[in-house]
Motif scaffolding. Structure first.
Motif, PDB file in Angstrom:
ATOM      1  N   ILE A  77     -19.036  -9.069  -1.329  1.00 45.36           N
ATOM      2  CA  ILE A  77     -19.279  -8.590   0.041  1.00 45.36           C
ATOM      3  C   ILE A  77     -19.057  -7.096   0.225  1.00 45.36           C
ATOM      4  N   GLY A  78     -18.747  -6.382  -0.863  1.00 45.97           N
ATOM      5  CA  GLY A  78     -18.584  -4.938  -0.749  1.00 45.97           C
ATOM      6  C   GLY A  78     -19.829  -4.250  -0.223  1.00 45.97           C
ATOM      7  N   LYS A  79     -21.005  -4.772  -0.557  1.00 45.09           N
ATOM      8  CA  LYS A  79     -22.265  -4.154  -0.138  1.00 45.09           C
ATOM      9  C   LYS A  79     -22.471  -4.215   1.368  1.00 45.09           C
ATOM     10  N   TYR A  80     -21.680  -5.047   2.050  1.00 44.77           N
ATOM     11  CA  TYR A  80     -21.780  -5.146   3.502  1.00 44.77           C
ATOM     12  C   TYR A  80     -20.733  -4.291   4.225  1.00 44.77           C
ATOM     13  N   GLY A  81     -20.022  -3.467   3.475  1.00 44.41           N
ATOM     14  CA  GLY A  81     -19.001  -2.642   4.099  1.00 44.41           C
ATOM     15  C   GLY A  81     -17.721  -3.390   4.409  1.00 44.41           C
ATOM     16  N   ILE A  82     -17.501  -4.505   3.709  1.00 46.23           N
ATOM     17  CA  ILE A  82     -16.316  -5.339   3.935  1.00 46.23           C
ATOM     18  C   ILE A  82     -15.397  -5.230   2.722  1.00 46.23           C
ATOM     19  N   THR A  83     -14.140  -4.953   2.948  1.00 44.79           N
ATOM     20  CA  THR A  83     -13.165  -4.881   1.860  1.00 44.79           C
ATOM     21  C   THR A  83     -12.212  -6.065   1.924  1.00 44.79           C
ATOM     22  N   VAL A  84     -11.663  -6.424   0.760  1.00 48.27           N
ATOM     23  CA  VAL A  84     -10.720  -7.536   0.643  1.00 48.27           C
ATOM     24  C   VAL A  84      -9.569  -7.074  -0.237  1.00 48.27           C
ATOM     25  N   ASN A  85      -8.362  -7.111   0.284  1.00 44.77           N
ATOM     26  CA  ASN A  85      -7.194  -6.681  -0.484  1.00 44.77           C
ATOM     27  C   ASN A  85      -6.021  -7.622  -0.263  1.00 44.77           C
ATOM     28  N   CYS A  86      -5.094  -7.624  -1.218  1.00 42.92           N
ATOM     29  CA  CYS A  86      -3.906  -8.471  -1.154  1.00 42.92           C
ATOM     30  C   CYS A  86      -2.649  -7.621  -1.232  1.00 42.92           C
ATOM     31  N   ILE A  87      -1.649  -8.014  -0.459  1.00 40.29           N
ATOM     32  CA  ILE A  87      -0.352  -7.337  -0.472  1.00 40.29           C
ATOM     33  C   ILE A  87       0.735  -8.372  -0.753  1.00 40.29           C
ATOM     34  N   PRO A  88       1.313  -8.377  -1.963  1.00 40.70           N
ATOM     35  CA  PRO A  88       2.459  -9.244  -2.210  1.00 40.70           C
ATOM     36  C   PRO A  88       3.762  -8.562  -1.795  1.00 40.70           C
ATOM     37  N   PRO A  89       4.498  -9.152  -0.883  1.00 39.74           N
ATOM     38  CA  PRO A  89       5.767  -8.544  -0.470  1.00 39.74           C
ATOM     39  C   PRO A  89       6.851  -8.726  -1.521  1.00 39.74           C
ATOM     40  N   GLY A  90       7.754  -7.770  -1.556  1.00 43.19           N
ATOM     41  CA  GLY A  90       8.981  -7.944  -2.315  1.00 43.19           C
ATOM     42  C   GLY A  90      10.035  -8.565  -1.412  1.00 43.19           C
ATOM     43  N   ARG A  91      11.239  -8.062  -1.484  1.00 43.95           N
ATOM     44  CA  ARG A  91      12.328  -8.584  -0.650  1.00 43.95           C
ATOM     45  C   ARG A  91      12.259  -7.907   0.717  1.00 43.95           C
ATOM     46  N   ILE A  92      11.608  -8.588   1.654  1.00 48.28           N
ATOM     47  CA  ILE A  92      11.423  -8.072   3.000  1.00 48.28           C
ATOM     48  C   ILE A  92      12.289  -8.875   3.959  1.00 48.28           C
ATOM     49  N   MET A  93      13.058  -8.200   4.784  1.00 47.80           N
ATOM     50  CA  MET A  93      13.988  -8.858   5.690  1.00 47.80           C
ATOM     51  C   MET A  93      13.241  -9.707   6.724  1.00 47.80           C
ATOM     52  N   SER A  94      13.795 -10.885   6.996  1.00 45.72           N
ATOM     53  CA  SER A  94      13.238 -11.796   7.982  1.00 45.72           C
ATOM     54  C   SER A  94      14.357 -12.697   8.478  1.00 45.72           C
ATOM     55  N   GLU A  95      14.058 -13.495   9.481  1.00 43.71           N
ATOM     56  CA  GLU A  95      15.085 -14.414   9.968  1.00 43.71           C
ATOM     57  C   GLU A  95      15.444 -15.439   8.894  1.00 43.71           C
ATOM     58  N   GLN A  96      14.481 -15.834   8.064  1.00 43.73           N
ATOM     59  CA  GLN A  96      14.758 -16.767   6.982  1.00 43.73           C
ATOM     60  C   GLN A  96      15.655 -16.133   5.924  1.00 43.73           C
ATOM     61  N   ILE A  97      15.381 -14.871   5.588  1.00 45.74           N
ATOM     62  CA  ILE A  97      16.209 -14.168   4.610  1.00 45.74           C
ATOM     63  C   ILE A  97      17.638 -14.046   5.129  1.00 45.74           C
TER      64      ILE A  97
ATOM     65  N   THR B  22     -10.749  -1.811  -2.438  1.00 45.71           N
ATOM     66  CA  THR B  22     -11.068  -3.233  -2.312  1.00 45.71           C
ATOM     67  C   THR B  22     -10.810  -3.947  -3.627  1.00 45.71           C
ATOM     68  N   GLY B  23     -10.548  -5.240  -3.530  1.00 49.55           N
ATOM     69  CA  GLY B  23     -10.290  -6.054  -4.712  1.00 49.55           C
ATOM     70  C   GLY B  23      -8.935  -5.803  -5.343  1.00 49.55           C
ATOM     71  N   THR B  24      -8.026  -5.178  -4.603  1.00 52.20           N
ATOM     72  CA  THR B  24      -6.742  -4.786  -5.177  1.00 52.20           C
ATOM     73  C   THR B  24      -5.620  -5.756  -4.826  1.00 52.20           C
ATOM     74  N   VAL B  25      -4.549  -5.684  -5.601  1.00 55.22           N
ATOM     75  CA  VAL B  25      -3.272  -6.339  -5.296  1.00 55.22           C
ATOM     76  C   VAL B  25      -2.228  -5.231  -5.299  1.00 55.22           C
ATOM     77  N   ILE B  26      -1.697  -4.900  -4.131  1.00 52.51           N
ATOM     78  CA  ILE B  26      -0.781  -3.761  -3.998  1.00 52.51           C
ATOM     79  C   ILE B  26       0.586  -4.268  -3.533  1.00 52.51           C
ATOM     80  N   PRO B  27       1.563  -4.360  -4.434  1.00 52.35           N
ATOM     81  CA  PRO B  27       2.891  -4.828  -4.025  1.00 52.35           C
ATOM     82  C   PRO B  27       3.596  -3.819  -3.119  1.00 52.35           C
TER      83      PRO B  27
END
Length: 250
Positions: free
Chosen positions: A171-191, A235-240
């Motif tokens: 879908i890059g040809k349509y001007g649409i990007t897709v990316n992933c972000i894996p979090p590390g240790r991010i504070m939350s109510e569960q943490i 696009t197409g990346t995984v950025i921690p």
């Protein structure tokens, strides 16, 4: 930097707390009209009020379980009706699912449905109108690639990475990007509930190069940038976002 996000529209799932909430708020403060999706109406209402008080664009709360039958189509219909069109999708709803080796198939299926299938279905429900307008951003909040044990969520998030990479090439040809972000240790109510402060301090000193656990806003800053027209060539990346926690080199 002007991120050129004013007048854009977005759907953010898992938006009531933590990372999803920070992303929804960050987008709204940049002028993006956001449909914020979660299961806890009272927390969405608090988010809406906070953004309004801060002068952000409108937040539209939407209470929904994303693994129910027809959920993706229902969400797409609701969001398009509320916003006119959807430019940005942030897939964030999910949860950790550690399982024993003898876990029944049902437990695996539930985890895959929540952490992978819902992402895919919502994205594909919104893609046709992105393709028609030849612009879009899909951002997936995923998970670590160094599992310390058997966890169905890790397997599901790895599936998201593979699906997102393949989709980005279609879908890059349509001007649409897709990316992933894996979090590390991010504070939350569960943490905060599951890890006492002394453990968090020791872990940060021994395992996280920057020396502290991240806040949801640390990840939201990247997500908001990736959602912007400025990020058109990423696009197409995984950025921690993990303070250097991961040990692999690519």
């Amino acid at each position: 930097m002007n991120l050129e996000l004013k007048s854009k529209t977005a759907v953010v799932t898992g938006a009531s707390i933590g990372i999803g909430r920070a992303i929804a708020k960050g987008l709204a403060l940049e002028g993006v009209r956001v449909v914020a999706v979660a299961r806890r109406a009272e927390l969405l209402a608090e988010l809406e009020q906070e953004v309004r008080a801060g002068g952000g664009a409108p937040i539209v709360p939407h209470v929904q379980d994303l693994v129910e039958d027809g959920a993706a189509e229902k969400l797409a219909t609701t969001a398009i009706a509320a916003l006119g069109s959807v430019d940005i999708l942030v897939n964030n709803a999910g949860g950790s699912r550690p399982l024993p080796i003898d876990a029944p198939d049902r437990a695996w299926e539930e985890a895959i449905a929540l952490n992978f299938t819902s992402y895919r279905k919502v994205a594909h429900a919104l893609l046709p109108q992105m393709i028609e307008r030849r612009w879009g951003r899909i951002i997936n909040i995923t998970g670590k690639s160094e599992p310390e044990g058997l966890n169905a969520a890790f397997a599901a998030k790895a599936a998201v990475h593979a699906w997102a990479k393949g989709l980005s090439r279609e879908i890059g040809k349509y001007g649409i990007t897709v990316n992933c972000i894996p979090p590390g240790r991010i504070m939350s109510e569960q943490i905060r509930r599951n890890y006492p402060e002394d453990y968090r301090k020791q872990f940060a000193e021994e395992e996280i190069p920057v020396g502290y656990w991240g806040e949801p806003e640390d990840l939201a800053a990247l997500a908001v940038f990736l959602a912007s027209p400025r990020a058109r060539y990423i696009t197409g990346t995984v950025i921690p976002v993990d303070g250097g926690l991961r040990r692999y080199q690519f």
